[in-house]
Motif scaffolding. Structure first.
Motif: not given
Ligand SMILES: [Zn+2]
Length: 402
Positions: A318-331
């Protein structure tokens, strides 16, 4: 001693060995670590090992999980959903210890070690929900830590008798005071928030307020909550759940600055098409954003499975995250951040930390968020509590390892 070998931890690329003794991590070292005869060894085979997952917002007292399928109504407003629940909850045997237990076991099987759940308190249900959830929390002690919010789902100012019940709930197992749309539902924003903050201040509890109100109304209420948090000196102990008003562009940055300064956290479950707070902006402003599931399979809606990794994926998506560092923010929203919102210091993969380990079929933590792989193994304090997505409990886990 327990040794988990060939484990990939979040933020690392080289596999490590995690050593644990008496439920605590005693070493994290690259490569293999020589052990002793009699050690328990789990070979992670290059899979990712995550810390225990944390659900910062659920409603296990409402759930029908594991019970008969019940259709939820297609209605539009919070008030209509509350009214529907009030009419039908008794007929479905809610709150139910059995359904709540079934859901808790599913949460553990998906890697959850800590849970904050909002329990309805009102003159109709009284403290029955609080008592039922307290019993479920005792039943699963040592496997999952369950914290209750005393939640005025039926209104506070507009529902006489609820405030004194909230106070009684603190003595019966609740450690956080809840609130609900002080303006949009209760139509008394100042009186509602003063009652919540006064009760929290006098009972030494935290605050977690449901705020579905969006747009400028929700933004105004959030500004009020930030100001009251400073006035009551409750920074670090106040959360706003859902917080749909954070999406109001004219005030978003100012609100994030106010929340950071006041120590107010955001909790969001990426529900339906409702707004999700911005991952990167929250991190950059130093505002804690935690993930939850909200209600699961109840009279409000049919969805949910208690899987916090899936919720991290939804928050990223829902944040339109694509790169690893944003996926880790989601984690972070379902691990580090959620633990801090719950006031849990004893969390995280570090020497001295708890041996709460979730082995997942992914080569990195970012891949785990993106693909939501199966949970192969869940350990709580060094004991297997779930295997291959099946809850085994502390006793069952010990038996499996013998
Ligand atoms: Zn909720």
């Amino acid at each position: 001693m327990l040794r988990v070998t060939n484990a990939v931890l979040p933020g690392r690329t080289a596999p490590v060995t995690v050593v644990a003794e008496d439920g605590r991590i005693t070493a994290i070292q690259e490569g293999d670590v020589a052990g002793a005869p009699g050690d328990r060894v789990i070979d992670a085979e290059g899979r990712t090992v995550l810390p225990g997952l944390v659900n910062a917002h659920a409603h296990i007292d409402k759930t029908l999980y594991g019970g008969p399928w019940v259709s939820a109504p297609q209605v539009e407003t919070v008030a209509e959903r509350v009214a529907h629940e009030r009419r039908h909850r008794d007929a479905h045997g809610l709150p139910s210890r059995e359904y709540a237990s079934a859901l808790v076991e599913a949460m553990v099987a998906a890697g959850t070690t800590h849970l904050r759940t909002h329990t309805d308190v009102d003159p109709g249900v009284g403290l029955r929900g609080i008592e039922a959830v307290a019993e479920v929390a005792r039943r699963y002690r040592g496997v999952i830590d369950i914290e209750q919010v005393a939640f005025p789902q039926g209104g506070l100012v507009t529902n006489p008798g609820t405030l004194s019940l909230l106070r009684d709930a603190v003595g019966a197992g609740a450690s956080v005071i809840g609130g609900l749309d002080p303006a949009g539902f209760d139509d008394a924003p100042n009186a509602h928030l003063e009652a919540v903050f006064d009760l929290a201040a006098s009972t030494g509890t935290g605050i977690d307020i449901h705020l579905h109100d969006g747009g400028s109304l929700g933004a105004w209420e959030m500004g009020l909550i930030a100001r009251m948090t400073r006035e009551y000196d409750l920074g670090g102990r106040v959360a706003v759940s859902h917080a749909f008003g954070i999406a109001h562009p004219p005030t978003r940055v100012r609100l994030l600055e106010q929340f950071a300064e006041a120590g107010v956290a955001l909790v969001n479950a990426a529900v339906y098409d409702a707004p999700v707070p911005p991952l990167r902006a929250c991190a950059e402003h130093g505002v804690l954003l935690a993930g939850g599931t909200d209600g699961i399979n109840d009279l409000w809606g049919p969805f949910g499975d208690g899987d916090m990794l899936r919720r991290a994926m939804l928050i990223a998506y829902r944040n339109s995250s694509r790169c690893d560092d944003e996926l880790l923010l989601a984690l972070d929203t379902v691990t580090t951040n959620a633990a801090r919102v719950l006031g849990v210091d004893d969390h995280g993969l570090r020497v001295g930390g708890p041996a709460d380990l979730v082995v997942v079929g992914a080569r990195s933590a970012a891949e785990a968020v993106a693909k939501v792989p199966a949970r192969d193994l869940v350990l709580r304090a060094g004991t297997v509590v779930a295997r291959d997505g099946v809850f085994v409990g502390a006793e069952g886990g010990n038996a499996l390892l013998r």
